[in-house]
Design a protein around this motif. Structure first.
Motif, mmCIF file in Angstrom:
data_model
loop_
_atom_site.group_PDB
_atom_site.id
_atom_site.type_symbol
_atom_site.label_atom_id
_atom_site.label_comp_id
_atom_site.label_asym_id
_atom_site.label_seq_id
_atom_site.Cartn_x
_atom_site.Cartn_y
_atom_site.Cartn_z
ATOM 1 N N ARG A 273 -8.552 19.790 -2.346
ATOM 2 C CA ARG A 273 -6.848 19.248 -1.517
ATOM 3 C C ARG A 273 -7.172 18.004 -2.526
ATOM 4 O O ARG A 273 -7.514 17.326 -2.653
ATOM 5 C CB ARG A 273 -7.215 18.522 -0.529
ATOM 6 C CG ARG A 273 -7.323 18.097 0.847
ATOM 7 C CD ARG A 273 -7.510 17.885 1.870
ATOM 8 N NE ARG A 273 -7.516 19.329 2.520
ATOM 9 C CZ ARG A 273 -9.380 18.846 3.266
ATOM 10 N NH1 ARG A 273 -9.286 17.577 2.637
ATOM 11 N NH2 ARG A 273 -9.515 20.149 3.664
ATOM 12 N N VAL A 274 -5.425 17.620 -2.731
ATOM 13 C CA VAL A 274 -5.208 16.764 -3.104
ATOM 14 C C VAL A 274 -4.275 15.953 -2.608
ATOM 15 O O VAL A 274 -2.993 16.440 -1.630
ATOM 16 C CB VAL A 274 -3.854 17.621 -4.500
ATOM 17 C CG1 VAL A 274 -4.975 17.499 -6.017
ATOM 18 C CG2 VAL A 274 -2.904 17.966 -4.657
ATOM 19 N N HIS A 275 -3.841 14.882 -2.782
ATOM 20 C CA HIS A 275 -2.691 13.562 -2.126
ATOM 21 C C HIS A 275 -1.608 14.668 -1.788
ATOM 22 O O HIS A 275 -0.987 14.962 -2.693
ATOM 23 C CB HIS A 275 -2.539 12.619 -2.492
ATOM 24 C CG HIS A 275 -1.844 11.476 -1.630
ATOM 25 N ND1 HIS A 275 -0.507 10.796 -1.553
ATOM 26 C CD2 HIS A 275 -2.425 10.616 -0.777
ATOM 27 C CE1 HIS A 275 -0.474 10.602 -0.722
ATOM 28 N NE2 HIS A 275 -1.641 9.787 -0.472
ATOM 29 N N PRO A 276 -0.627 14.175 -0.498
ATOM 30 C CA PRO A 276 0.487 14.982 -0.436
ATOM 31 C C PRO A 276 1.666 14.502 -1.866
ATOM 32 O O PRO A 276 2.366 15.289 -1.863
ATOM 33 C CB PRO A 276 0.895 14.895 0.902
ATOM 34 C CG PRO A 276 0.379 13.876 1.498
ATOM 35 C CD PRO A 276 -1.506 13.158 0.690
ATOM 36 N N PHE A 277 1.491 13.520 -2.397
ATOM 37 C CA PHE A 277 2.867 12.394 -2.607
ATOM 38 C C PHE A 277 2.119 12.901 -4.651
ATOM 39 O O PHE A 277 3.009 12.603 -5.120
ATOM 40 C CB PHE A 277 2.857 11.519 -2.573
ATOM 41 C CG PHE A 277 2.849 11.007 -1.367
ATOM 42 C CD1 PHE A 277 3.305 11.832 -0.395
ATOM 43 C CD2 PHE A 277 2.771 9.165 -0.988
ATOM 44 C CE1 PHE A 277 3.501 11.167 0.813
ATOM 45 C CE2 PHE A 277 2.591 9.217 0.587
ATOM 46 C CZ PHE A 277 3.706 9.874 0.987
ATOM 47 N N LYS B 119 -12.569 19.530 -5.383
ATOM 48 C CA LYS B 119 -11.866 19.200 -4.521
ATOM 49 C C LYS B 119 -10.708 19.807 -4.357
ATOM 50 O O LYS B 119 -9.763 20.886 -5.798
ATOM 51 C CB LYS B 119 -11.974 17.818 -4.404
ATOM 52 C CG LYS B 119 -12.744 17.272 -4.223
ATOM 53 C CD LYS B 119 -12.153 15.618 -3.867
ATOM 54 C CE LYS B 119 -11.508 15.485 -2.606
ATOM 55 N NZ LYS B 119 -11.531 14.188 -2.335
ATOM 56 N N ARG C 148 0.556 -1.563 0.296
ATOM 57 C CA ARG C 148 0.026 -0.221 -0.212
ATOM 58 C C ARG C 148 0.873 1.161 0.447
ATOM 59 O O ARG C 148 0.427 2.232 -0.906
ATOM 60 C CB ARG C 148 -0.933 -0.114 0.959
ATOM 61 C CG ARG C 148 -2.160 1.063 0.989
ATOM 62 C CD ARG C 148 -3.012 0.803 2.283
ATOM 63 N NE ARG C 148 -2.371 1.505 3.672
ATOM 64 C CZ ARG C 148 -1.557 3.039 4.528
ATOM 65 N NH1 ARG C 148 -2.105 3.509 3.411
ATOM 66 N NH2 ARG C 148 -0.753 2.821 4.722
ATOM 67 N N GLN C 149 2.047 1.549 0.444
ATOM 68 C CA GLN C 149 2.477 2.307 1.007
ATOM 69 C C GLN C 149 3.243 2.742 -0.550
ATOM 70 O O GLN C 149 3.872 3.817 -0.601
ATOM 71 C CB GLN C 149 3.664 2.240 1.744
ATOM 72 C CG GLN C 149 2.803 2.372 3.577
ATOM 73 C CD GLN C 149 2.606 1.050 3.881
ATOM 74 O OE1 GLN C 149 2.513 0.317 3.355
ATOM 75 N NE2 GLN C 149 3.186 1.386 5.316
ATOM 76 N N ALA D 33 0.822 4.139 -3.147
ATOM 77 C CA ALA D 33 1.069 5.535 -2.579
ATOM 78 C C ALA D 33 1.578 6.303 -3.369
ATOM 79 O O ALA D 33 2.109 7.763 -3.887
ATOM 80 C CB ALA D 33 0.528 5.929 -0.979
#
Lengths: 86, 406
Positions: free
Chosen positions: B131-135, B129, B67-68, B71
């Motif tokens: 906000r987006v995912h930090p990665f 939206k 999972r990590q 991401a």
């Protein structure tokens, strides 16, 4: 689900642990969450509670959001929910 | 060979693309003339006028990465890592100490994390939206794949990503060759990858009006454009003495390369630019034109490329142009843009090592402007000593590699 349980769930997922492994006294260091894991957790918390967290990864200690323990994170979120959901 | 220069050999290969999830499946696809191009499957495909492509199918990312990792890994990074795992495993190398300190990874890529960009633009523009995912940034940057390869395999020497559109992989492999050849690195992991098959990626290509709606038919008179593919291919380039000393299996020798720039037009290819790169590669490799038995063509299936490429080959080889074989495997795996030269180098290795020439499939009508032996529709057995791999990019940037049988 209350704020505390949801935060435990988010932090546990990030740390690849069970929510029962997280306590209010845990620090992110104890749980093995690094700087990338921290920003990912903050993103997940913002999404879950529809809040905006004042956090700058360049100067975490200067941010108006205390990440020194799980308890301080939960308290910070509760405060932000109260402020931002009026 | 100049004094002190190292011979460079290939000791590992790996791939994932529309016709195979590894090298064995891909070479089997080449031998069978299997077409990996089919209907595209992703969100909003119904809003596209181009709905075919060489997608990697039956791929379960969650079975290959945790999972990590998922991401952080865009699809182009995932494909790259899978190809590197296969290539490094075949080479038998493990990188530590002095070898790790001096070995690196140079990869070709054009679009970066296009599917990451597409999904996040959709989320902020279409879904509103905020906000987006930090990665997002570490996922989409063009060097993400090279960086993750360096981390997973402990490669601490020179590493970077080369971006020259459709020639990215060939430019990357040329750089890697040069580093090993010149003694800078004993081993370089090199090749390329691409994953642009998403709504925004294909929509952008539609705009150029160079895409086919039905098939990629290189050199065929009824060809009507290119078809995109996705995936990766990676090779281990190694100093011959280093490989020999440890008893490694050698797949082929890389004997030279050349790069040229048309300096003419941002999209139209130039016969002269292509010819200079082909001729330059043979000079660099010190091979005679008569030794070349097979050319893996750039062969995009566009009107402009195929006739220009054939004219360049005819110019360079003269009478020998009618004796050599030239095929385009893009007809099977599609055009992997920044990763295409790497997948196509597999066809050169197969020609040299197995004596099997991958066909140009979808060939239906001879074109007098492409009157070469394009190995139509069926693979052919032939003994080949030297093979070339052509890549002629948008922007007029060309790179040709020369391989020799070992």
């Amino acid at each position: 689900m209350n704020v505390k349980d949801k935060v435990f769930e988010i932090i546990a997922e990030q740390a690849v642990l069970e929510p029962s492994d997280v306590t209010m006294d845990s620090t992110l260091d104890d749980l093995g969450i690094d700087s990338l894991g921290l920003v990912e957790s903050i993103f997940a918390i913002e999404e879950a509670f529809d809040i905006s967290i004042p956090f700058n990864a360049n100067e975490p200690s200067e941010s108006d959001f205390d990440i020194s323990s799980v308890a301080s994170i939960v308290a910070g979120i509760e405060k932000l929910i109260a402020e931002q959901h009026d | 060979m100049a004094q002190g220069m190292k011979r460079v050999v290939i000791t590992g290969a790996g791939t994932i693309n529309a016709i195979g999830h590894n090298v064995a499946e891909t070479l089997e696809g080449f031998r069978e003339g299997r077409c990996g191009i089919g209907p595209l499957d992703f969100p909003d495909v119904e809003r596209l006028s181009i709905r075919i492509g060489g997608q990697v199918r039956g791929y379960d990312a969650e079975a290959r990465f945790n999972r990590q990792q998922l991401a952080l890994y865009d699809r182009f990074t995932q494909f790259t890592l899978l190809a590197v795992r296969e290539a490094v495993a075949q080479s038998g190398l493990s990188f530590d100490g002095e070898l790790a300190a001096r070995s690196g990874v140079v990869l070709g890529n054009s679009g970066g994390g296009m599917t990451t960009l597409d999904a996040n633009y959709r989320s902020v523009y279409e879904e509103g939206k905020n906000r987006v995912h930090p990665f997002v940034v570490p996922k989409l940057m063009n060097n993400a794949a090279a960086s993750h390869v360096s981390m997973e395999f402990n490669l601490k020497g020179p590493s970077f990503t080369v971006s020259t559109a459709c020639a990215s992989s060939n430019h990357a492999m040329s750089q890697a060759f040069q580093m090993v050849h010149g003694g800078m690195a004993p081993v370089m992991v090199t090749g390329g990858s691409e994953s642009m098959l998403c709504f925004g990626g294909v929509k952008a290509w539609e705009g150029l009006r160079v895409m086919s709606k039905d098939a990629c038919r290189p050199f065929s008179a009824n060809r009507n454009g290119m078809v995109q593919g996705e995936g990766a291919a990676v090779f281990v380039f190694e100093d011959y003495d280093h490989a020999k000393k440890r008893g490694a299996e050698i797949l082929a020798e890389v004997v030279g390369f050349a790069m040229s720039s048309d300096a003419a037009d941002i999209v139209m290819p130039s016969k002269n630019g292509a010819a200079r790169a082909i001729r330059g590669a043979m000079m660099d490799a010190r091979i005679n034109p008569e030794e070349v038995g097979y050319i893996n063509a750039h062969g995009t299936g566009t009107a402009a490329n195929d006739k220009t490429e054939c004219a360049a080959v005819a110019d360079v080889f003269g009478a020998h142009a009618d004796r050599l074989m030239i095929s385009s495997t893009k007809s099977m795996h599609g055009h992997l843009i920044g990763g295409t030269g790497a997948v196509e180098l597999l066809a050169c290795v197969m020609a040299l090592r197995d004596g099997v020439i991958a066909p140009t499939i979808g060939y239906e009508e001879p074109d007098p402007e492409c009157a070469l032996d394009v190995v139509p529709n069926e693979a052919r057995e032939a003994r080949v000593e030297v093979a070339l791999s052509n890549a002629f990019a948008f922007g007029g940037l060309n790179a040709v590699l020369a391989l020799r049988k070992v």
